[in-house]
Scaffold this motif. Structure first.
Motif, mmCIF file in Angstrom:
data_model
loop_
_atom_site.group_PDB
_atom_site.id
_atom_site.type_symbol
_atom_site.label_atom_id
_atom_site.label_comp_id
_atom_site.label_asym_id
_atom_site.label_seq_id
_atom_site.Cartn_x
_atom_site.Cartn_y
_atom_site.Cartn_z
ATOM 1 N N LYS A 111 -2.827 -4.977 -10.828
ATOM 2 C CA LYS A 111 -1.874 -5.933 -10.263
ATOM 3 C C LYS A 111 -1.686 -7.155 -11.178
ATOM 4 C CE LYS A 111 -1.648 -3.239 -6.715
ATOM 5 N NZ LYS A 111 -0.531 -2.302 -6.624
ATOM 6 N N HIS B 17 3.741 -7.812 -1.169
ATOM 7 C CA HIS B 17 2.498 -7.152 -1.546
ATOM 8 C C HIS B 17 1.488 -7.298 -0.402
ATOM 9 C CE1 HIS B 17 -0.708 -5.596 -3.857
ATOM 10 N NE2 HIS B 17 -1.288 -6.750 -4.129
ATOM 11 N N THR B 18 0.842 -6.179 -0.049
ATOM 12 C CA THR B 18 -0.141 -6.211 1.040
ATOM 13 C C THR B 18 -1.433 -5.536 0.584
ATOM 14 O OG1 THR B 18 0.849 -4.162 1.860
ATOM 15 C CG2 THR B 18 1.516 -6.198 2.949
ATOM 16 N N GLU C 133 -7.832 -2.852 -4.132
ATOM 17 C CA GLU C 133 -6.822 -1.828 -4.429
ATOM 18 C C GLU C 133 -7.443 -0.625 -5.144
ATOM 19 O OE1 GLU C 133 -2.849 -2.492 -3.802
ATOM 20 O OE2 GLU C 133 -4.400 -2.791 -2.347
ATOM 21 N N TYR D 64 -7.010 3.104 -3.845
ATOM 22 C CA TYR D 64 -6.428 4.239 -4.598
ATOM 23 C C TYR D 64 -7.464 5.316 -4.898
ATOM 24 C CZ TYR D 64 -1.870 2.059 -5.178
ATOM 25 O OH TYR D 64 -0.629 1.526 -4.931
HETATM 26 N N1 IYR Z 1 -1.257 -1.967 -1.222
HETATM 27 C C1 IYR Z 1 -1.138 -0.979 -2.261
HETATM 28 C C2 IYR Z 1 -0.505 0.294 -1.797
HETATM 29 C C3 IYR Z 1 0.889 0.244 -1.334
HETATM 30 C C4 IYR Z 1 1.186 0.524 -0.035
HETATM 31 C C5 IYR Z 1 2.470 0.558 0.403
HETATM 32 I I1 IYR Z 1 2.866 1.104 2.312
HETATM 33 C C6 IYR Z 1 3.538 0.282 -0.485
HETATM 34 O O1 IYR Z 1 4.857 0.312 -0.037
HETATM 35 C C7 IYR Z 1 3.256 0.010 -1.800
HETATM 36 C C8 IYR Z 1 1.912 -0.027 -2.225
HETATM 37 C C9 IYR Z 1 -0.425 -1.559 -3.484
HETATM 38 O O2 IYR Z 1 0.128 -2.655 -3.399
HETATM 39 O O3 IYR Z 1 -0.411 -0.916 -4.540
#
Ligand code: IYR
Length: 221
Positions: free
Chosen positions: A111, A171-172, A86, A90
């Protein structure tokens, strides 16, 4: 083989009341990113996972595995690996437009919820099945509509979690390959979604978000 369908009819008045109250209840669901470490009964986790696994799937292949993580050491490993990806996302990988779209959510690479939530449910999709009954030569069998199936099951899971009075997050972390390694998954399973489950911390703040209207999301012929 066929058997008679058990289908209980309800009258239309009752249908309207039920669908409307379900809508009201579902509209109170919010993604939560601040989880309390308060524990939840494993029985509830099992029930929500089995609700997810009752979802329809291509040729009823049920092409999913739900890996349930409660062990603090494994949660820590997942947090550290996710935060590494992450931070890269970012700081470097994310295009400017994507970062702008994330601005209202207030997310960043930290996170902590991956450790504080009592359970992480990691949904893996199964691209193919390995039939080991043939001891000498395992048979590889293809699954169908794997993304659609895993997506529907994940929707059932989020709905069941909300219905149980708990909070979740879809969460991805990207890429998610580290989950296969940490959780020791076989080659036919690919990470699909990581879902922390538990209670929000007291006074959790969530972004002010608008959902689109019926006219914006639907067209009637
Ligand atoms: N995976 C990152 C970024 C993220 C991407 C999306 I599309 C989202 O809706 C929210 C976050 C993260 O979890 O911060």
């Amino acid at each position: 083989m066929l058997k008679p369908l058990k289908f209980s009819q309800i009258d239309e008045e009752e249908m309207i009341i039920r669908s409307s109250s379900f809508l009201t209840q579902m509209k109170t669901r919010r993604s939560v990113r601040e989880f309390s470490d308060r524990t939840i009964p494993f029985e509830v986790v099992k029930n929500v996972v089995m609700t997810a696994s009752s979802a329809p799937s291509g040729a009823n292949k049920q092409p999913w595995t739900f890996v349930i993580v409660n062990d603090p050491e494994i949660k820590r490993k997942i947090r550290l690996a996710a935060e590494k990806e992450e931070k890269e996302f970012y700081d470097h990988r994310a295009p400017e437009e994507w970062l702008e779209d994330l601005e209202p959510l207030g997310t960043d690479w930290h996170k902590p919820f991956l450790e504080s939530a009592p359970y992480l449910i990691v949904v893996f999709k199964k691209i193919y099945d390995i039939d080991e009954t043939e001891a000498t030569r395992p048979e590889y069998r293809k699954n169908y509509y794997v993304n659609e199936s895993a997506g529907i099951a994940s929707g059932f899971l989020l709905t069941a979690i909300h219905n149980a009075g708990l909070a979740a997050l879809t969460h991805t972390p990207s890429p998610m390959g580290f989950l296969s390694e940490i959780l020791n998954r076989p080659a036919n399973e690919k990470p699909f979604l990581l879902i922390p489950v538990g209670y929000p911390v007291d006074d959790t703040q969530v972004p002010v978000l608008e959902k689109k209207s019926f006219e914006e999301v639907a067209t009637v012929f």
